[in-house]
Design an enzyme around this catalytic site. Structure first.
Site, PDB file in Angstrom:
ATOM      1  N   ASN A 209     -12.167  29.579 -22.432  1.00  0.00           N
ATOM      2  CA  ASN A 209     -11.895  29.097 -21.067  1.00  0.00           C
ATOM      3  C   ASN A 209     -12.615  27.776 -20.831  1.00  0.00           C
ATOM      4  OD1 ASN A 209     -14.624  29.647 -19.933  1.00  0.00           O
ATOM      5  ND2 ASN A 209     -14.074  31.745 -20.483  1.00  0.00           N
ATOM      6  N   ASP A 278     -12.168  37.869 -20.611  1.00  0.00           N
ATOM      7  CA  ASP A 278     -11.844  39.234 -20.181  1.00  0.00           C
ATOM      8  C   ASP A 278     -11.043  39.994 -21.233  1.00  0.00           C
ATOM      9  OD1 ASP A 278     -13.139  39.211 -17.716  1.00  0.00           O
ATOM     10  OD2 ASP A 278     -11.498  38.105 -16.780  1.00  0.00           O
ATOM     11  N   LYS A 288      -5.518  33.320 -42.213  1.00  0.00           N
ATOM     12  CA  LYS A 288      -4.921  32.460 -41.191  1.00  0.00           C
ATOM     13  C   LYS A 288      -3.440  32.793 -41.048  1.00  0.00           C
ATOM     14  CE  LYS A 288      -3.595  27.726 -40.656  1.00  0.00           C
ATOM     15  NZ  LYS A 288      -3.246  26.597 -41.477  1.00  0.00           N
ATOM     16  N   PHE A 322     -21.616  35.920 -10.989  1.00  0.00           N
ATOM     17  CA  PHE A 322     -20.843  34.766 -10.521  1.00  0.00           C
ATOM     18  C   PHE A 322     -19.401  35.208 -10.309  1.00  0.00           C
ATOM     19  CE2 PHE A 322     -22.961  30.549 -10.775  1.00  0.00           C
ATOM     20  CZ  PHE A 322     -24.237  31.025 -10.971  1.00  0.00           C
TER      21      PHE A 322
HETATM   22  N1  CTP Z   1     -18.519  39.156 -16.561  1.00  0.00           N
HETATM   23  C1  CTP Z   1     -19.116  39.902 -17.565  1.00  0.00           C
HETATM   24  N2  CTP Z   1     -18.375  40.442 -18.558  1.00  0.00           N
HETATM   25  C2  CTP Z   1     -17.033  40.278 -18.572  1.00  0.00           C
HETATM   26  C3  CTP Z   1     -16.418  39.556 -17.554  1.00  0.00           C
HETATM   27  C4  CTP Z   1     -17.180  38.997 -16.561  1.00  0.00           C
HETATM   28  O1  CTP Z   1     -20.338  40.035 -17.555  1.00  0.00           O
HETATM   29  N3  CTP Z   1     -16.324  40.817 -19.569  1.00  0.00           N
HETATM   30  C5  CTP Z   1     -19.348  38.598 -15.487  1.00  0.00           C
HETATM   31  C6  CTP Z   1     -19.456  37.088 -15.479  1.00  0.00           C
HETATM   32  O2  CTP Z   1     -20.571  36.650 -16.223  1.00  0.00           O
HETATM   33  C7  CTP Z   1     -19.648  36.801 -14.006  1.00  0.00           C
HETATM   34  C8  CTP Z   1     -18.897  37.908 -13.322  1.00  0.00           C
HETATM   35  O3  CTP Z   1     -18.739  38.936 -14.289  1.00  0.00           O
HETATM   36  O4  CTP Z   1     -20.993  36.875 -13.611  1.00  0.00           O
HETATM   37  C9  CTP Z   1     -17.569  37.565 -12.752  1.00  0.00           C
HETATM   38  O5  CTP Z   1     -16.651  37.155 -13.681  1.00  0.00           O
HETATM   39  P1  CTP Z   1     -15.117  36.977 -13.271  1.00  0.00           P
HETATM   40  O6  CTP Z   1     -14.355  36.621 -14.498  1.00  0.00           O
HETATM   41  O7  CTP Z   1     -14.999  36.102 -12.101  1.00  0.00           O
HETATM   42  O8  CTP Z   1     -14.761  38.433 -12.805  1.00  0.00           O
HETATM   43  P2  CTP Z   1     -13.990  39.563 -13.468  1.00  0.00           P
HETATM   44  O9  CTP Z   1     -14.872  40.766 -13.473  1.00  0.00           O
HETATM   45  O10 CTP Z   1     -13.436  39.120 -14.763  1.00  0.00           O
HETATM   46  O11 CTP Z   1     -12.880  39.876 -12.371  1.00  0.00           O
HETATM   47  P3  CTP Z   1     -11.409  39.307 -12.114  1.00  0.00           P
HETATM   48  O12 CTP Z   1     -10.791  39.042 -13.439  1.00  0.00           O
HETATM   49  O13 CTP Z   1     -10.826  40.437 -11.373  1.00  0.00           O
HETATM   50  O14 CTP Z   1     -11.564  38.096 -11.265  1.00  0.00           O
END
Ligand code: CTP
Length: 400
Positions: A209, A278, A288, A322
Protein backbone atom coordinates in the site's frame (compact mmCIF):
# COMPACT_ATOMS: atom_id res chain seq x y z
CA UNK A 1 15.35 25.66 33.69
CA UNK A 2 18.72 26.37 32.06
CA UNK A 3 17.97 28.17 28.79
CA UNK A 4 20.26 29.46 26.12
CA UNK A 5 18.90 32.49 24.29
CA UNK A 6 20.57 32.75 20.89
CA UNK A 7 20.38 36.20 19.36
CA UNK A 8 20.70 36.57 15.57
CA UNK A 9 21.74 39.65 13.64
CA UNK A 10 18.55 41.41 12.68
CA UNK A 11 16.90 44.68 13.66
CA UNK A 12 14.63 42.73 16.01
CA UNK A 13 17.72 41.84 18.09
CA UNK A 14 16.77 44.68 20.47
CA UNK A 15 13.52 42.82 21.27
CA UNK A 16 15.59 39.86 22.47
CA UNK A 17 16.54 41.96 25.49
CA UNK A 18 12.85 42.09 26.53
CA UNK A 19 12.58 38.37 25.85
CA UNK A 20 15.57 37.69 28.11
CA UNK A 21 13.80 39.63 30.87
CA UNK A 22 10.51 37.80 30.36
CA UNK A 23 12.30 34.44 30.60
CA UNK A 24 14.20 35.51 33.72
CA UNK A 25 10.94 36.67 35.31
CA UNK A 26 9.56 33.16 34.79
CA UNK A 27 12.38 31.80 36.88
CA UNK A 28 14.63 30.46 34.12
CA UNK A 29 18.41 30.79 34.05
CA UNK A 30 19.26 32.55 30.82
CA UNK A 31 22.64 32.34 29.10
CA UNK A 32 22.78 34.63 26.07
CA UNK A 33 24.80 33.69 22.99
CA UNK A 34 25.07 36.34 20.27
CA UNK A 35 26.13 35.89 16.65
CA UNK A 36 28.74 38.16 15.10
CA UNK A 37 25.99 39.94 13.18
CA UNK A 38 23.83 40.40 16.28
CA UNK A 39 26.62 42.42 17.87
CA UNK A 40 26.25 44.98 15.07
CA UNK A 41 22.74 45.71 16.35
CA UNK A 42 22.93 45.39 20.15
CA UNK A 43 25.88 45.38 22.49
CA UNK A 44 26.54 42.28 24.62
CA UNK A 45 26.64 44.50 27.71
CA UNK A 46 22.86 45.01 27.47
CA UNK A 47 22.27 41.26 27.88
CA UNK A 48 25.07 40.83 30.41
CA UNK A 49 23.50 43.52 32.62
CA UNK A 50 20.03 41.94 32.33
CA UNK A 51 21.08 38.34 32.96
CA UNK A 52 24.04 38.89 35.27
CA UNK A 53 26.13 36.58 33.07
CA UNK A 54 28.86 37.14 30.53
CA UNK A 55 27.45 36.93 27.02
CA UNK A 56 29.10 34.31 24.82
CA UNK A 57 30.02 35.62 21.41
CA UNK A 58 33.00 33.76 19.92
CA UNK A 59 34.17 30.19 19.58
CA UNK A 60 37.69 31.43 20.18
CA UNK A 61 37.69 34.70 22.13
CA UNK A 62 40.12 37.11 20.51
CA UNK A 63 42.87 38.95 22.30
CA UNK A 64 43.94 36.37 24.81
CA UNK A 65 45.75 33.13 23.96
CA UNK A 66 42.87 30.61 23.44
CA UNK A 67 42.64 28.46 26.56
CA UNK A 68 42.03 24.72 26.21
CA UNK A 69 38.59 25.18 27.82
CA UNK A 70 37.46 27.56 25.06
CA UNK A 71 37.85 24.81 22.45
CA UNK A 72 35.10 22.77 24.12
CA UNK A 73 32.97 25.53 25.65
CA UNK A 74 30.11 24.94 23.15
CA UNK A 75 30.06 21.25 24.13
CA UNK A 76 30.00 22.07 27.85
CA UNK A 77 27.17 24.56 27.38
CA UNK A 78 25.23 22.07 25.17
CA UNK A 79 25.34 19.59 28.07
CA UNK A 80 24.24 22.14 30.65
CA UNK A 81 21.54 23.69 28.47
CA UNK A 82 17.99 22.27 28.66
CA UNK A 83 16.37 24.33 25.91
CA UNK A 84 17.67 26.54 23.11
CA UNK A 85 15.54 29.48 21.98
CA UNK A 86 16.72 31.67 19.11
CA UNK A 87 15.19 35.10 18.58
CA UNK A 88 15.45 36.71 16.15
CA UNK A 89 16.35 33.78 13.89
CA UNK A 90 17.49 35.49 10.68
CA UNK A 91 17.26 33.95 7.20
CA UNK A 92 21.02 33.34 7.31
CA UNK A 93 20.92 31.69 10.72
CA UNK A 94 18.01 29.43 9.69
CA UNK A 95 20.01 28.38 6.62
CA UNK A 96 23.08 27.61 8.72
CA UNK A 97 21.03 25.57 11.23
CA UNK A 98 19.22 23.71 8.44
CA UNK A 99 22.49 22.75 6.75
CA UNK A 100 24.48 22.01 9.88
CA UNK A 101 27.20 24.66 9.63
CA UNK A 102 29.26 25.22 12.76
CA UNK A 103 31.01 28.44 11.81
CA UNK A 104 30.53 30.34 15.07
CA UNK A 105 29.57 29.68 18.66
CA UNK A 106 25.77 29.66 18.26
CA UNK A 107 25.76 27.33 15.23
CA UNK A 108 28.29 24.97 16.85
CA UNK A 109 26.17 24.92 20.03
CA UNK A 110 23.06 24.14 17.95
CA UNK A 111 24.78 21.08 16.43
CA UNK A 112 26.02 19.84 19.78
CA UNK A 113 22.64 20.25 21.49
CA UNK A 114 20.19 17.32 21.27
CA UNK A 115 17.33 18.93 23.27
CA UNK A 116 14.30 21.03 22.35
CA UNK A 117 14.78 24.06 20.09
CA UNK A 118 12.44 27.03 19.64
CA UNK A 119 13.07 29.34 16.68
CA UNK A 120 11.44 32.76 16.27
CA UNK A 121 12.28 34.02 12.77
CA UNK A 122 12.30 37.71 11.85
CA UNK A 123 13.32 39.24 8.54
CA UNK A 124 12.18 41.17 5.48
CA UNK A 125 8.95 39.77 3.98
CA UNK A 126 10.58 38.75 0.68
CA UNK A 127 13.40 36.99 2.50
CA UNK A 128 10.80 35.13 4.58
CA UNK A 129 8.74 34.12 1.54
CA UNK A 130 11.78 33.05 -0.51
CA UNK A 131 11.61 29.34 -1.36
CA UNK A 132 15.12 28.87 0.08
CA UNK A 133 14.03 30.21 3.48
CA UNK A 134 10.74 28.29 3.37
CA UNK A 135 12.62 25.07 2.54
CA UNK A 136 15.02 25.68 5.45
CA UNK A 137 12.10 26.37 7.83
CA UNK A 138 10.44 23.15 6.67
CA UNK A 139 13.65 21.18 7.29
CA UNK A 140 13.88 22.61 10.80
CA UNK A 141 10.18 21.97 11.47
CA UNK A 142 10.57 18.35 10.34
CA UNK A 143 13.49 18.09 12.74
CA UNK A 144 10.99 18.72 15.54
CA UNK A 145 11.87 22.31 16.34
CA UNK A 146 9.07 24.68 17.32
CA UNK A 147 8.85 27.57 14.85
CA UNK A 148 7.16 30.70 16.19
CA UNK A 149 5.94 32.12 12.89
CA UNK A 150 6.68 35.81 12.27
CA UNK A 151 3.75 38.21 12.20
CA UNK A 152 2.36 40.45 9.45
CA UNK A 153 2.82 44.18 9.72
CA UNK A 154 5.02 47.13 8.83
CA UNK A 155 8.67 46.03 8.79
CA UNK A 156 11.75 48.06 9.63
CA UNK A 157 12.74 48.03 5.94
CA UNK A 158 9.56 49.94 5.02
CA UNK A 159 7.71 46.95 3.54
CA UNK A 160 4.46 45.59 4.91
CA UNK A 161 4.14 41.80 5.14
CA UNK A 162 5.10 38.75 7.14
CA UNK A 163 8.48 38.97 8.84
CA UNK A 164 8.00 40.79 12.14
CA UNK A 165 9.28 38.93 15.19
CA UNK A 166 6.31 37.27 16.92
CA UNK A 167 4.88 38.90 20.04
CA UNK A 168 7.11 38.06 23.00
CA UNK A 169 4.21 36.34 24.78
CA UNK A 170 3.97 33.85 21.87
CA UNK A 171 7.68 33.10 22.07
CA UNK A 172 7.50 32.62 25.85
CA UNK A 173 4.47 30.33 25.36
CA UNK A 174 6.39 28.21 22.84
CA UNK A 175 9.34 27.97 25.25
CA UNK A 176 7.01 26.78 28.02
CA UNK A 177 5.34 24.24 25.68
CA UNK A 178 8.71 22.87 24.54
CA UNK A 179 9.95 22.79 28.14
CA UNK A 180 6.94 20.79 29.29
CA UNK A 181 7.65 18.09 26.70
CA UNK A 182 11.29 17.83 27.61
CA UNK A 183 12.28 14.35 28.80
CA UNK A 184 8.76 13.47 30.00
CA UNK A 185 9.16 9.94 28.58
CA UNK A 186 12.41 9.24 30.43
CA UNK A 187 12.44 5.63 31.67
CA UNK A 188 9.60 4.61 29.32
CA UNK A 189 9.70 2.16 26.45
CA UNK A 190 7.55 3.02 23.43
CA UNK A 191 6.88 0.45 20.70
CA UNK A 192 5.97 1.97 17.34
CA UNK A 193 5.00 0.14 14.15
CA UNK A 194 5.42 2.04 10.90
CA UNK A 195 5.20 1.82 7.14
CA UNK A 196 3.38 -0.62 4.92
CA UNK A 197 3.71 -4.38 4.87
CA UNK A 198 4.58 -6.19 1.70
CA UNK A 199 2.86 -9.48 0.84
CA UNK A 200 4.54 -11.61 -1.84
CA UNK A 201 2.60 -13.19 -4.70
CA UNK A 202 5.62 -15.04 -6.07
CA UNK A 203 9.40 -14.53 -5.75
CA UNK A 204 9.25 -11.20 -7.64
CA UNK A 205 5.73 -9.79 -7.22
CA UNK A 206 3.96 -8.42 -4.17
CA UNK A 207 0.96 -6.41 -2.99
CA UNK A 208 1.43 -3.48 -0.66
CA UNK A 209 0.00 0.00 0.00
CA UNK A 210 0.94 3.67 -0.23
CA UNK A 211 2.11 4.17 3.36
CA UNK A 212 5.39 6.13 3.49
CA UNK A 213 6.12 5.42 7.16
CA UNK A 214 6.58 9.15 7.86
CA UNK A 215 4.02 9.33 10.69
CA UNK A 216 5.43 6.28 12.50
CA UNK A 217 9.02 7.50 12.11
CA UNK A 218 7.99 10.96 13.36
CA UNK A 219 6.43 9.31 16.44
CA UNK A 220 9.62 7.35 17.05
CA UNK A 221 11.73 10.52 16.75
CA UNK A 222 9.46 12.51 19.06
CA UNK A 223 9.46 9.76 21.70
CA UNK A 224 13.27 9.51 21.53
CA UNK A 225 13.62 13.29 21.90
CA UNK A 226 11.45 13.08 25.02
CA UNK A 227 13.75 10.50 26.58
CA UNK A 228 12.00 7.20 25.75
CA UNK A 229 13.58 3.97 24.63
CA UNK A 230 11.98 3.25 21.28
CA UNK A 231 11.41 -0.06 19.50
CA UNK A 232 10.53 0.76 15.91
CA UNK A 233 9.06 -2.16 13.97
CA UNK A 234 9.05 -1.04 10.38
CA UNK A 235 7.83 -2.34 7.05
CA UNK A 236 9.87 -1.42 3.94
CA UNK A 237 10.21 2.41 3.71
CA UNK A 238 12.66 4.90 2.20
CA UNK A 239 13.42 6.75 5.43
CA UNK A 240 16.62 6.92 7.48
CA UNK A 241 16.18 5.17 10.86
CA UNK A 242 15.88 7.69 13.72
CA UNK A 243 19.22 7.63 15.59
CA UNK A 244 18.85 5.76 18.85
CA UNK A 245 15.77 3.70 17.90
CA UNK A 246 15.94 -0.09 18.11
CA UNK A 247 14.91 -0.80 14.53
CA UNK A 248 13.33 -4.12 13.65
CA UNK A 249 12.82 -4.47 9.89
CA UNK A 250 9.96 -6.67 8.70
CA UNK A 251 8.23 -7.27 5.38
CA UNK A 252 4.97 -9.14 5.84
CA UNK A 253 2.03 -8.74 8.23
CA UNK A 254 2.93 -12.13 9.74
CA UNK A 255 6.51 -10.94 10.42
CA UNK A 256 5.23 -7.69 11.90
CA UNK A 257 2.86 -9.61 14.18
CA UNK A 258 5.68 -11.85 15.40
CA UNK A 259 8.01 -8.89 16.01
CA UNK A 260 5.30 -7.02 17.97
CA UNK A 261 4.51 -10.09 20.10
CA UNK A 262 8.25 -10.69 20.73
CA UNK A 263 8.84 -7.14 22.00
CA UNK A 264 5.46 -6.30 23.58
CA UNK A 265 6.48 -7.15 27.15
CA UNK A 266 9.16 -4.42 27.09
CA UNK A 267 6.78 -1.55 26.18
CA UNK A 268 4.38 0.56 28.24
CA UNK A 269 3.05 2.48 25.24
CA UNK A 270 2.26 0.78 21.93
CA UNK A 271 1.50 2.87 18.85
CA UNK A 272 0.38 1.02 15.74
CA UNK A 273 0.93 3.52 12.96
CA UNK A 274 1.72 0.83 10.37
CA UNK A 275 -0.62 0.29 7.44
CA UNK A 276 -0.76 -3.48 7.69
CA UNK A 277 -1.97 -5.33 4.59
CA UNK A 278 -5.39 -6.82 5.29
CA UNK A 279 -4.97 -9.68 2.80
CA UNK A 280 -2.17 -11.95 1.68
CA UNK A 281 -1.58 -14.99 -0.48
CA UNK A 282 -1.36 -17.88 1.94
CA UNK A 283 0.70 -20.22 -0.24
CA UNK A 284 3.30 -18.25 -2.13
CA UNK A 285 4.57 -20.22 -5.17
CA UNK A 286 8.31 -20.90 -5.12
CA UNK A 287 8.64 -20.21 -8.83
CA UNK A 288 7.95 -16.98 -10.65
CA UNK A 289 4.63 -17.02 -12.50
CA UNK A 290 5.13 -16.90 -16.28
CA UNK A 291 3.14 -14.40 -18.28
CA UNK A 292 0.35 -15.83 -20.42
CA UNK A 293 -2.80 -14.66 -22.18
CA UNK A 294 -4.98 -16.28 -19.51
CA UNK A 295 -6.55 -14.24 -16.71
CA UNK A 296 -4.85 -14.52 -13.33
CA UNK A 297 -7.24 -14.78 -10.39
CA UNK A 298 -5.88 -14.64 -6.89
CA UNK A 299 -7.56 -15.90 -3.74
CA UNK A 300 -6.34 -13.85 -0.82
CA UNK A 301 -6.73 -14.71 2.83
CA UNK A 302 -7.11 -12.19 5.67
CA UNK A 303 -3.93 -11.37 7.61
CA UNK A 304 -4.01 -11.50 11.41
CA UNK A 305 -5.27 -8.21 12.90
CA UNK A 306 -2.29 -7.34 15.09
CA UNK A 307 -3.95 -4.39 16.78
CA UNK A 308 -7.02 -6.41 17.75
CA UNK A 309 -4.80 -9.18 19.11
CA UNK A 310 -2.75 -6.77 21.22
CA UNK A 311 -6.01 -5.21 22.42
CA UNK A 312 -6.88 -8.56 24.04
CA UNK A 313 -3.60 -8.95 25.92
CA UNK A 314 -2.49 -5.36 26.48
CA UNK A 315 -2.91 -5.23 30.25
CA UNK A 316 -1.96 -1.77 31.59
CA UNK A 317 -0.33 -0.67 28.36
CA UNK A 318 -1.64 2.33 26.48
CA UNK A 319 -2.58 1.09 23.01
CA UNK A 320 -2.91 3.55 20.15
CA UNK A 321 -4.33 2.52 16.77
CA UNK A 322 -4.63 4.41 13.51
CA UNK A 323 -7.60 4.62 11.19
CA UNK A 324 -7.22 5.83 7.62
CA UNK A 325 -10.58 6.20 5.94
CA UNK A 326 -12.05 7.54 2.74
CA UNK A 327 -15.56 8.00 4.26
CA UNK A 328 -17.31 8.14 7.66
CA UNK A 329 -13.97 8.93 9.28
CA UNK A 330 -15.07 9.53 12.86
CA UNK A 331 -17.72 6.79 13.02
CA UNK A 332 -15.31 4.21 11.55
CA UNK A 333 -12.49 5.30 13.85
CA UNK A 334 -14.77 5.00 16.88
CA UNK A 335 -15.88 1.55 15.74
CA UNK A 336 -12.20 0.47 15.54
CA UNK A 337 -11.45 1.98 18.96
CA UNK A 338 -14.08 -0.22 20.56
CA UNK A 339 -13.70 -3.33 18.39
CA UNK A 340 -9.92 -3.49 18.87
CA UNK A 341 -9.95 -2.41 22.55
CA UNK A 342 -7.64 0.57 21.98
CA UNK A 343 -7.14 3.48 24.34
CA UNK A 344 -6.88 5.94 21.48
CA UNK A 345 -7.36 5.97 17.72
CA UNK A 346 -5.69 8.53 15.48
CA UNK A 347 -8.14 9.19 12.65
CA UNK A 348 -7.05 10.64 9.33
CA UNK A 349 -8.28 10.78 5.77
CA UNK A 350 -6.59 8.52 3.25
CA UNK A 351 -6.03 11.48 0.88
CA UNK A 352 -4.21 13.40 3.63
CA UNK A 353 -2.41 10.57 5.31
CA UNK A 354 -0.26 8.88 2.71
CA UNK A 355 3.12 10.24 1.66
CA UNK A 356 2.68 13.90 2.67
CA UNK A 357 4.85 15.69 5.24
CA UNK A 358 1.83 17.38 6.82
CA UNK A 359 -1.37 15.82 8.06
CA UNK A 360 -4.62 16.72 9.82
CA UNK A 361 -5.85 14.26 12.43
CA UNK A 362 -8.52 13.76 15.07
CA UNK A 363 -7.94 11.73 18.23
CA UNK A 364 -10.69 9.53 19.66
CA UNK A 365 -10.14 8.44 23.24
CA UNK A 366 -11.63 5.55 25.17
CA UNK A 367 -12.92 8.14 27.67
CA UNK A 368 -15.32 9.28 24.92
CA UNK A 369 -13.35 12.47 24.32
CA UNK A 370 -12.60 13.71 20.78
CA UNK A 371 -9.57 15.96 20.21
CA UNK A 372 -8.94 17.86 16.97
CA UNK A 373 -5.19 18.19 16.55
CA UNK A 374 -5.48 20.43 13.49
CA UNK A 375 -3.09 20.61 10.54
CA UNK A 376 0.64 20.45 11.22
CA UNK A 377 3.81 18.64 10.21
CA UNK A 378 3.82 14.94 11.08
CA UNK A 379 6.69 15.62 13.49
CA UNK A 380 4.66 18.25 15.38
CA UNK A 381 1.56 16.03 15.31
CA UNK A 382 3.70 13.24 16.77
CA UNK A 383 4.43 15.42 19.80
CA UNK A 384 0.75 16.38 20.14
CA UNK A 385 -0.23 12.69 19.99
CA UNK A 386 2.33 11.87 22.71
CA UNK A 387 1.03 14.80 24.81
CA UNK A 388 -2.47 13.28 24.54
CA UNK A 389 -1.21 9.77 25.35
CA UNK A 390 0.41 10.99 28.58
CA UNK A 391 -2.68 12.98 29.59
CA UNK A 392 -4.92 10.00 28.85
CA UNK A 393 -2.75 7.66 30.92
CA UNK A 394 -2.94 10.06 33.87
CA UNK A 395 -6.73 10.23 33.68
CA UNK A 396 -7.08 6.45 33.30
CA UNK A 397 -4.84 5.88 36.32
CA UNK A 398 -6.74 8.46 38.34
CA UNK A 399 -10.03 6.72 37.48
CA UNK A 400 -8.78 3.35 38.79
N1 CTP B 1 -3.97 -3.20 11.81
C1 CTP B 1 -3.30 -4.30 12.32
N2 CTP B 1 -3.31 -5.48 11.66
C2 CTP B 1 -3.99 -5.61 10.50
C3 CTP B 1 -4.69 -4.52 9.99
C4 CTP B 1 -4.66 -3.32 10.66
O1 CTP B 1 -2.67 -4.17 13.37
N3 CTP B 1 -3.98 -6.78 9.87
C5 CTP B 1 -3.95 -1.94 12.55
C6 CTP B 1 -3.18 -0.81 11.89
O2 CTP B 1 -1.84 -0.78 12.32
C7 CTP B 1 -3.93 0.41 12.40
C8 CTP B 1 -5.34 -0.08 12.58
O3 CTP B 1 -5.26 -1.50 12.63
O4 CTP B 1 -3.46 0.85 13.64
C9 CTP B 1 -6.32 0.31 11.53
O5 CTP B 1 -6.03 -0.16 10.28
P1 CTP B 1 -7.10 -0.03 9.10
O6 CTP B 1 -6.54 -0.72 7.90
O7 CTP B 1 -7.54 1.36 8.97
O8 CTP B 1 -8.30 -0.85 9.70
P2 CTP B 1 -8.83 -2.25 9.42
O9 CTP B 1 -8.88 -2.97 10.72
O10 CTP B 1 -8.07 -2.88 8.32
O11 CTP B 1 -10.35 -1.95 9.05
P3 CTP B 1 -11.09 -1.62 7.68
O12 CTP B 1 -10.43 -2.41 6.61
O13 CTP B 1 -12.46 -2.06 8.02
O14 CTP B 1 -11.01 -0.15 7.48
Amino acid sequence: MNLVLGVGGGIAAYKAAELARALLERGHNVQVVMTRAARQFVRPLTFAALTGREVITDLFPRGSQPALASATEHIRLAQECELLVVAPATADLLARFAHGLADEFLTALYLAFPGPVVLAPAMNANMWRHPATQANVETLRQRGHLIVEPEEGPLACGMVGPGRLAELSRIVQAVEAAAARRRDLEGECVLVTAGPTLEPLDPVRFISNRSSGKMGYALAEAALARGARVILISGPVHLPPPPGAELVRVETAAEMRQAVLDRLSEAGIVIKAAAVADYHLADVPRQKRKKSAARWSLELDPTPDILAEIGQIKGDRILVGFAAETENLIAEARRKLLAKNCDMVVANRVEEAFGADDNEVTLLLRTGETIELGRASKRELADRILDAVLRLRLSLHAAR
